[in-house]
Design a protein around this motif. Structure first.
Motif, PDB file in Angstrom:
ATOM      1  N   VAL A  76       6.548   6.614  -4.601  1.00  0.00           N
ATOM      2  CA  VAL A  76       5.897   5.556  -5.098  1.00  0.00           C
ATOM      3  C   VAL A  76       6.321   4.714  -6.155  1.00  0.00           C
ATOM      4  O   VAL A  76       5.841   3.663  -6.432  1.00  0.00           O
ATOM      5  N   ALA A  77       7.198   5.473  -6.964  1.00  0.00           N
ATOM      6  CA  ALA A  77       7.988   4.528  -7.913  1.00  0.00           C
ATOM      7  C   ALA A  77       8.627   3.371  -7.530  1.00  0.00           C
ATOM      8  O   ALA A  77       8.739   2.128  -8.069  1.00  0.00           O
ATOM      9  N   TRP A  78       9.381   3.458  -6.177  1.00  0.00           N
ATOM     10  CA  TRP A  78       9.836   2.417  -5.520  1.00  0.00           C
ATOM     11  C   TRP A  78       8.838   1.126  -5.458  1.00  0.00           C
ATOM     12  O   TRP A  78       9.140   0.047  -5.695  1.00  0.00           O
ATOM     13  N   ALA A  79       7.578   1.463  -4.979  1.00  0.00           N
ATOM     14  CA  ALA A  79       7.009   0.438  -4.809  1.00  0.00           C
ATOM     15  C   ALA A  79       6.201  -0.065  -5.994  1.00  0.00           C
ATOM     16  O   ALA A  79       6.061  -1.431  -6.187  1.00  0.00           O
ATOM     17  N   ARG A  80       6.166   0.574  -7.182  1.00  0.00           N
ATOM     18  CA  ARG A  80       5.696   0.128  -8.235  1.00  0.00           C
ATOM     19  C   ARG A  80       6.806  -0.847  -8.809  1.00  0.00           C
ATOM     20  O   ARG A  80       6.273  -2.028  -9.197  1.00  0.00           O
ATOM     21  N   ILE A 124       0.960  -1.281  -0.071  1.00  0.00           N
ATOM     22  CA  ILE A 124      -0.132   0.022  -0.183  1.00  0.00           C
ATOM     23  C   ILE A 124       0.990   1.131   0.016  1.00  0.00           C
ATOM     24  O   ILE A 124       1.964   1.241   0.856  1.00  0.00           O
ATOM     25  N   HIS A 125       0.543   2.140  -0.930  1.00  0.00           N
ATOM     26  CA  HIS A 125       1.557   3.170  -1.122  1.00  0.00           C
ATOM     27  C   HIS A 125       0.642   4.571  -1.346  1.00  0.00           C
ATOM     28  O   HIS A 125      -0.213   4.500  -2.168  1.00  0.00           O
ATOM     29  N   GLY A 126       1.014   5.734  -0.645  1.00  0.00           N
ATOM     30  CA  GLY A 126       0.463   6.782  -0.782  1.00  0.00           C
ATOM     31  C   GLY A 126       0.859   7.284  -2.333  1.00  0.00           C
ATOM     32  O   GLY A 126       2.227   7.654  -2.460  1.00  0.00           O
ATOM     33  N   ALA A 127      -0.085   8.013  -3.365  1.00  0.00           N
ATOM     34  CA  ALA A 127       0.420   8.502  -4.427  1.00  0.00           C
ATOM     35  C   ALA A 127       1.295   9.970  -4.073  1.00  0.00           C
ATOM     36  O   ALA A 127       2.021  10.017  -5.111  1.00  0.00           O
ATOM     37  N   HIS A 128       1.317  10.482  -3.081  1.00  0.00           N
ATOM     38  CA  HIS A 128       1.802  11.618  -2.743  1.00  0.00           C
ATOM     39  C   HIS A 128       3.014  11.843  -1.615  1.00  0.00           C
ATOM     40  O   HIS A 128       3.513  12.665  -1.310  1.00  0.00           O
ATOM     41  N   VAL A 161      -2.186   1.917  -4.932  1.00  0.00           N
ATOM     42  CA  VAL A 161      -1.746   3.373  -4.513  1.00  0.00           C
ATOM     43  C   VAL A 161      -3.101   4.101  -4.202  1.00  0.00           C
ATOM     44  O   VAL A 161      -3.976   4.013  -4.995  1.00  0.00           O
ATOM     45  N   LEU A 162      -3.036   4.497  -3.027  1.00  0.00           N
ATOM     46  CA  LEU A 162      -4.165   5.704  -2.548  1.00  0.00           C
ATOM     47  C   LEU A 162      -3.823   7.059  -3.053  1.00  0.00           C
ATOM     48  O   LEU A 162      -3.010   7.445  -2.471  1.00  0.00           O
ATOM     49  N   ASP A 163      -4.593   7.178  -3.673  1.00  0.00           N
ATOM     50  CA  ASP A 163      -4.657   8.820  -4.291  1.00  0.00           C
ATOM     51  C   ASP A 163      -4.862   9.886  -3.312  1.00  0.00           C
ATOM     52  O   ASP A 163      -4.342  11.053  -3.529  1.00  0.00           O
ATOM     53  N   ASP A 164      -5.329   9.604  -2.054  1.00  0.00           N
ATOM     54  CA  ASP A 164      -5.704  10.859  -1.354  1.00  0.00           C
ATOM     55  C   ASP A 164      -4.843  10.781  -0.373  1.00  0.00           C
ATOM     56  O   ASP A 164      -4.812  11.269   0.930  1.00  0.00           O
TER      57      ASP A 164
END
Length: 280
Positions: free
Chosen positions: A236-240, A226-230, A253-256
């Motif tokens: 978040v690129a690391w998580a992807r 689970i990773h925050g988009a911001h 990815v949680l946009d908020d």
């Protein structure tokens, strides 16, 4: 009902909070000023009706003891594994936030017999690069800045709240209870000490000491990132790039959210934990 317990691990006393009954879920908090009572209360409330939820204060945090020695990811992971052994817990859903996410990954690699499901949230350990290069290294070496910041936060809820702007996407939407939890925690005389020791152990001139980039293929259990988009702490690129390298790995990815998803969107975090446990 949430209850408190303690376990002695090779001398130090580890405090934990527990609620509910059912399959075990273990929640590991992050660093800086964090504890079981800071990041996890809204997630505990949402999971306790169906699960046995355990949230320890990691070594040196919250009500746990602050013994000497390096506060590295491997040391924290060893303490968590011993805690689970002492409580006769195995096949747990292990959830970790930030530093606690790195600890959770380390436990899953070292003791896969203990971990049935893994949920790293904005975790440490996905890359070696420091967010601000040598500036991050310099700040880790000069610990006075951290001490001065904590002294300021102790005197002001307003400054404490403002400091959270670096880990949340929308500070105005952060519940007052989250700010109050951090403000209470920063009043401890030892607040920040464990994090400063963590930085001593894990931040080097060449980057973070502990990284799992060569070991993700060893994770044998279903893993929900689970990773925050911001998130500006760990991109978040690391998580992807990581989720693709973990057998059975998934990423949401949680946009908020930025770096504090359990407080920014506890509904989504709790539901994703439920989903990975049930195999959805």
């Amino acid at each position: 009902m949430v209850t408190d317990g303690t376990v002695t691990i090779d001398g130090p006393r580890i405090h934990y909070r527990e609620a509910g009954d059912g399959p075990p879920v273990v929640l590991l908090h992050g660093g800086i000023i964090d504890a079981a009572t800071v990041s996890w209360p809204p997630v505990i409330d949402r999971l306790a009706p169906d699960y046995r939820v355990l949230a320890p204060d990691l070594l040196g945090y919250g009500e746990s003891d602050l013994p000497p020695g390096p506060y590295s990811i491997p040391r924290h992971a060893g303490v968590v594994a011993e805690l689970l052994d002492e409580l006769d817990l195995e096949c747990v859903a292990l959830v970790g936030l930030s530093m606690g996410g790195g600890v959770a990954i380390q436990v899953a690699l070292d003791r896969p017999d203990l971990v049935d499901r893994l949920v790293p949230i904005d975790p440490f350990g996905l890359g070696r690069e420091l967010p601000n290069g040598l500036l991050s290294y310099a700040l880790a070496r000069v610990q006075l800045f951290n001490k001065l910041a904590i002294a300021a936060f102790r005197r002001s809820r307003r400054l404490t709240r403002a400091s959270l702007g670096g880990i949340v996407h929308d500070l105005d939407s952060l519940p007052p209870a989250a700010v109050e939890a951090v403000y209470r925690e920063v009043q401890r005389p030892t607040a920040g000490a464990a994090f400063r020791r963590f930085r001593d152990a894990e931040v080097t001139r060449d980057g973070y000491r502990t990284t799992f980039t060569d070991r993700f293929s060893e994770l044998s259990m279903p893993t929900q990132f689970i990773h925050g988009a911001h998130d500006e702490v760990f991109p978040v690129a690391w998580a992807r790039r990581t989720a693709d390298r973990v057998p059975g790995g998934e990423l949401t990815v949680l946009d908020d959210c930025a770096h504090w998803a359990p407080r920014e969107n506890p509904d989504a975090v709790a539901q994703l934990i439920r989903n990975v446990i049930s195999g959805v």
